[in-house]
Design an enzyme around this catalytic site. Structure first.
Site, short mmCIF file in Angstrom:
data_model
loop_
_atom_site.label_atom_id
_atom_site.label_comp_id
_atom_site.label_asym_id
_atom_site.label_seq_id
_atom_site.Cartn_x
_atom_site.Cartn_y
_atom_site.Cartn_z
CG HIS A 41 -6.11 10.94 5.90
ND1 HIS A 41 -7.05 9.96 5.62
CD2 HIS A 41 -4.99 10.28 6.25
CE1 HIS A 41 -6.51 8.77 5.82
NE2 HIS A 41 -5.24 8.94 6.19
CD GLU A 42 -1.54 11.60 6.28
OE1 GLU A 42 -1.39 10.93 7.32
OE2 GLU A 42 -1.78 11.08 5.18
CD GLU B 248 -5.29 4.95 7.35
OE1 GLU B 248 -5.59 5.95 6.68
OE2 GLU B 248 -4.20 4.85 7.96
CG HIS C 237 -4.81 2.69 3.61
ND1 HIS C 237 -3.68 2.13 4.15
CD2 HIS C 237 -4.75 4.01 3.92
CE1 HIS C 237 -2.96 3.07 4.75
NE2 HIS C 237 -3.59 4.22 4.63
ZN LIG Z 1 -3.99 7.35 6.89
#
Ligand SMILES: [Zn+2]
Length: 914
Positions: free
Chosen positions: A402-403, A426, A494
């Site tokens: 994800h990062e 996101e 998010h």
């Molecule tokens: Zn994120």
């Protein structure tokens, strides 16, 4: 992975003069319906999507036109040759990147400028297939703004722009220690565009949230803050990229290290000239380097690795237990897995596509507290050390994926981290985070843990209990989209991501995973642009599918997945609300005001040049009309008595000199009259009652604030205050009475006194003094409002933290009561309230949930009788509710975020319970 929100003021600030933070609203472009074909199944890929507020189309597919030559030159020549068709001027384009996927496919990404100044989110892409003389343009699209006429040289003084950027930090103590970095001019799109100066403002959040970095865009013509957002952009830029730790003498080797799951795993390391070993994997691109932050603050790594910090090292090739317990081994191994996924599956060399080093830092903290999170800092991945419940965050490969995908996004579509574009950022990070993990670990798509994010981070509990998000969801725009201001998860980035990631994950289950990964990656790298919304995201994926030659049946599956999550044009109109819309949200709405059954509000609608004022009836009869002229100035901060409005016009006057003027015009239309200009000091709190106008003026040198009153259009006169007294609040004005908080010193104490003044008699009629010893911290008293025969105000503890009480003073000054105590269940949390003769309406926001984001955590309006009683909900609308303003009786107007815009809406009576 998720960022804690910090308490801030509401969507729009109102207190400080001329320093309103505006919300960026990303508009939706309606897809032009494709003409119905002969087949029963229409092509799900749009042939043409028109741009909104621009003549340049947002997407044109199905092209096959010859464009020989180098990709960038060929793309430029193609746009020039078809200027009548695409309305794009190649002279205003700078090449940002040429994405090469496969032998014979290139995407040229251009950045738009206006008079040499970059346009925020202005990117146009040309996709080419074939080689040499056979090269053809396949499709074009993006956001290119054709209507820009904004100036390219600042008019407002540079010092004023910097001061306004600093003023965007609302807490005075945080502002005092803030640092401002000038990032240069930028044109904000929309209508004619606005020239702004971009500042990064770094300030410590006094509420305890740690340092905040704000991106602040100050209108360089008017000196008004045009856009402000909490930013993930690194503030600090500098530090070595590679730390040169693996110097020429370092030798690649394979060692071993313990990980967080109790295993000892092989790791790629480098042997140093002194015989020691470092967590430096030199076999992948320019290196994967892993560092131990040693408990330092995560923000210290936003700009790279500070000097003097070396990768994790060991005397021998077998790393000690500390490499495992800190999370370093897992970060190192997971970074390699993510690199391999992008390299082997999608043909991408590292986060930036150029094979630059990949830097991970474990064991960081958040301002002295555990950092139970992970983040992409702009150059590095940072991982917290977890807590009693959580492992260090590098333990999860999906979190690492994800990062690191945030890094890929930054180097491709660079989706802006706010609203729908932020939610796609996101969502795509979650999609690839999970895709990396299931691919590397051989997990089947129908395994129940496959769609879970971060499910392996908990020290105890099931994966389902532990996961932060689940991509196997039925979240839809119509049922679940949370329209919110930046105070909530940066506009729900998010919270709303699962709507988009849910559709992508469904596609991955419906098509084969490899095809889905290529599809989403191609949409990201070759189609999306920074300000795109969900519907543009759908079109990007479909167009990418067509270029990947997906079958018609597969393209229909892709379209069906987006349909199932409500991602299609016009979804906003299907969201249910219980309010009437008085004016749909444009960009940059200012808070509304009311008077005599009319409202006045500043906003930017598609054809406006800068902020314009609109007015209409509070019952919604008739259509809103524009009140302010199109004269190059920003018009806002209005007051109205129902017959006329008075407001500030900010910007260059007819001679080109920048200034602030107080102007007025009848609501029914008529000539604009300048009441006064050239006032010395900060003018704020314009109020109007029965044709009279009041405001405050603060002398910037002495910080003394005085109240001015203009009767019947006469020159304003300063109201006298006793020697040594000052005004420390905003202003109330109603039926010939003024209200403010007056402060002075007496007998070693500071006195704050809510005060009522009669304009008829020129005398104070009621005062409610609160005395604090001068060495003590004085409580906050503010926001006076006159309603019925009473004065209302807010009272908060000295440290300015919540809770806040709503107080009411009796007309004769004899007593004060708590209309809404600070410890009330539905206390006033946002310092925003409004009152009519019958009812008080205010904003309450539940304490933030510790996990996830929900509708219940958004700011909601409550109402109670002016005489006291139990608060009830004003509206059950799903989104954030901001900036209430009372009309008559129980009727209240507010800005409603439900559909992701800031619509001005009204209800006549409170809904009660929801
Ligand atoms: Zn994120």
């Amino acid at each position: 992975m998720h960022h804690r929100s910090r308490p801030t003021a509401g969507l729009l600030g109102t207190g400080a003069a001329l320093s309103l933070a505006l919300a960026l609203t990303v508009t939706v472009s309606p897809a032009l319906a494709a003409p119905p074909g002969p087949s029963a199944e229409p092509d799900p890929v749009p042939a043409l999507v028109a741009g909104e507020g621009t003549e340049a189309p947002q997407l044109v597919t199905g092209l096959s036109e010859a464009a020989p030559g180098g990709p960038a030159e060929a793309a430029r020549a193609f746009l020039a040759a078809h200027a009548d068709r695409f309305r794009v001027d190649p002279a205003r384009l700078t090449e940002v990147a040429v994405e090469r996927t496969g032998q014979d496919r290139h995407t040229v990404r251009f950045q738009q400028d206006h008079g040499g100044v970059p346009v925020l989110g202005g990117q146009y892409l040309v996709r080419l297939v074939g080689e040499g003389a056979d090269q053809r343009v396949e499709s074009v699209g993006g956001r290119y703004f054709t209507g820009l006429t904004a100036p390219t040289k600042p008019v407002a003084p540079a010092a004023e722009l910097r001061r306004q950027a600093l003023d965007a930090v609302q807490d005075p103590r945080a502002r005092a220690g803030a640092a401002v970095e000038d990032r240069g001019p930028v044109v904000l799109p929309g209508g004619a565009g606005r020239l702004a100066q971009h500042f990064s403002v770094r300030a410590d959040d006094a509420a305890g949230g740690g340092p905040l970095v704000h991106d602040v865009y100050v209108d360089a013509t008017t000196g008004v803050v045009a856009l402000a957002q909490e930013s993930s952009t690194p503030y600090r830029v500098g530090g070595p990229d590679t730390a040169a730790a693996s110097g020429p003498a370092a030798v690649p080797a394979v060692g071993s290290a313990p990980d967080l799951h109790g295993r000892t795993v092989p790791v790629n390391v480098s042997r140093q000239p002194d015989g020691s070993y470092q967590l430096v994997d030199a076999t992948r691109s320019a290196g994967i380097l892993t560092y131990d932050g040693g408990g330092r603050d995560f923000t210290e790594f936003g700009g790279g690795i500070p000097d003097g910090i070396l990768p994790v090292s060991s005397p021998g090739p077998d790393f000690p237990a500390s490499a495992g317990s800190s999370g370093a081994t897992d970060a190192h191994v997971n970074a390699a897995a993510v690199y391999d996924f992008y390299r082997n599956r999608l043909g991408r060399d590292g986060l930036d596509g150029k094979g630059s080093p990949i830097l991970s830092v474990v064991n960081v903290t958040d301002h002295g507290r555990p950092f139970v999170n992970a983040a992409w800092g702009g150059r590095t991945m940072v991982y917290g050390a977890g807590d009693d419940l959580h492992l260090p965050f590098s333990a999860a490969m999906d979190v690492a994926g994800h990062e690191m995908t945030h890094g890929v996004v930054e180097h491709t579509a660079n989706l802006v981290n706010i609203g729908q574009s932020g939610a796609m950022n996101e969502g795509i990070a979650d999609y690839f985070g999970n895709a990396v993990e299931v691919t590397a670990h051989g997990i089947a798509m129908d395994d129940p843990t496959a769609p879970l994010m971060g499910e392996s981070l908990c020290r105890t509990g099931t994966p389902q209990e532990c996961a932060t998000r689940n991509l196997d969801n039925r979240h839809t725009t119509v049922n679940d989209y949370l329209g919110a201001g930046k105070e909530f998860d940066n506009g729900g980035v998010h919270a709303n991501s699962t709507i988009f990631s849910g559709a992508l994950w469904d596609i991955r289950r419906t098509l084969d995973p490899l095809t889905a990964d290529r599809l989403v990656y191609r949409a990201l790298a070759e189609y999306l642009t920074p300000l795109d919304d969900f519907v543009a995201g759908r079109n990007a994926v479909l167009a990418a599918g067509k270029s990947l030659k997906l079958s018609a049946a597969d393209l229909r599956k892709v379209a069906a997945a987006f349909d199932a999550h409500g991602i299609k044009a016009g979804w906003q109109s299907r969201v249910g609300t219980d309010s009437r819309t008085l004016m749909p949200g444009g960009t940059a709405p200012l808070g509304p005001v009311t008077g005599g059954g009319h409202w006045v509000m500043g906003s930017v609608l598609p054809n406006d040049k800068g902020i314009a004022l609109y007015t209409g009836s509070t019952t919604g009869t008739g259509t809103p009309v524009r009140l302010s002229p199109d004269d190059g100035r920003t018009h806002g901060w209005a007051a109205t008595d129902g017959k006329s409005a008075v407001w500030l016009a900010v910007g260059p006057d007819s001679t080109g000199t920048w200034g602030i003027a107080v102007v007025t015009a009848p609501l029914t239309g008529g000539p604009l009259r300048t009441l006064f200009q050239g006032l010395h000091g900060s003018l704020a709190n314009l109020r109007m009652s029965g044709g009279d106008i009041a405001f405050t003026l603060t002398d910037n040198a002495t910080d003394q604030t005085r109240v001015y009153l203009s009767h019947d259009g006469a020159t304003p006169t300063q109201l006298p205050l006793p020697e040594g007294h000052n005004v420390s609040s905003s202003l109330a004005f109603r039926d010939g009475r003024l209200g403010w908080i007056e402060t002075w010193s007496a007998d070693g104490a500071t006195v704050q006194a809510p005060t009522v003044y009669s304009t008829a008699t020129g005398k104070v009629t009621a005062q409610y003094p609160v005395s604090t010893p001068q060495d003590g911290a004085k409580p906050f008293l503010g926001s006076p409002v006159l309603a019925g025969d009473r004065l209302l105000w807010l009272a908060a503890p000295a440290d300015r933290t919540l809770p806040t009480a709503l107080r009411s003073g009796s007309p004769d000054g004899s007593g004060v009561t708590d209309l809404l105590p600070a410890d009330s269940r539905y206390s006033l949390t946002e310092r925003e309230f409004t009152a009519s003769d019958q009812a008080v309406s205010y904003v309450h926001r539940s304490p933030e949930p510790t996990t996830g984001w929900s509708n219940a955590a958004l700011p909601k309006l409550y109402q109670l009788p002016l005489t006291g009683g139990t608060p009830v909900r004003v509206s059950c609308n799903r989104g954030g509710q901001y900036h209430p303003v009372a009309d008559q009786g129980t009727r209240v107007l507010w800005l409603d975020g439900t559909v992701g815009r800031n619509d001005l809406v009204v209800r006549d009576k409170p809904a009660g319970s929801c």
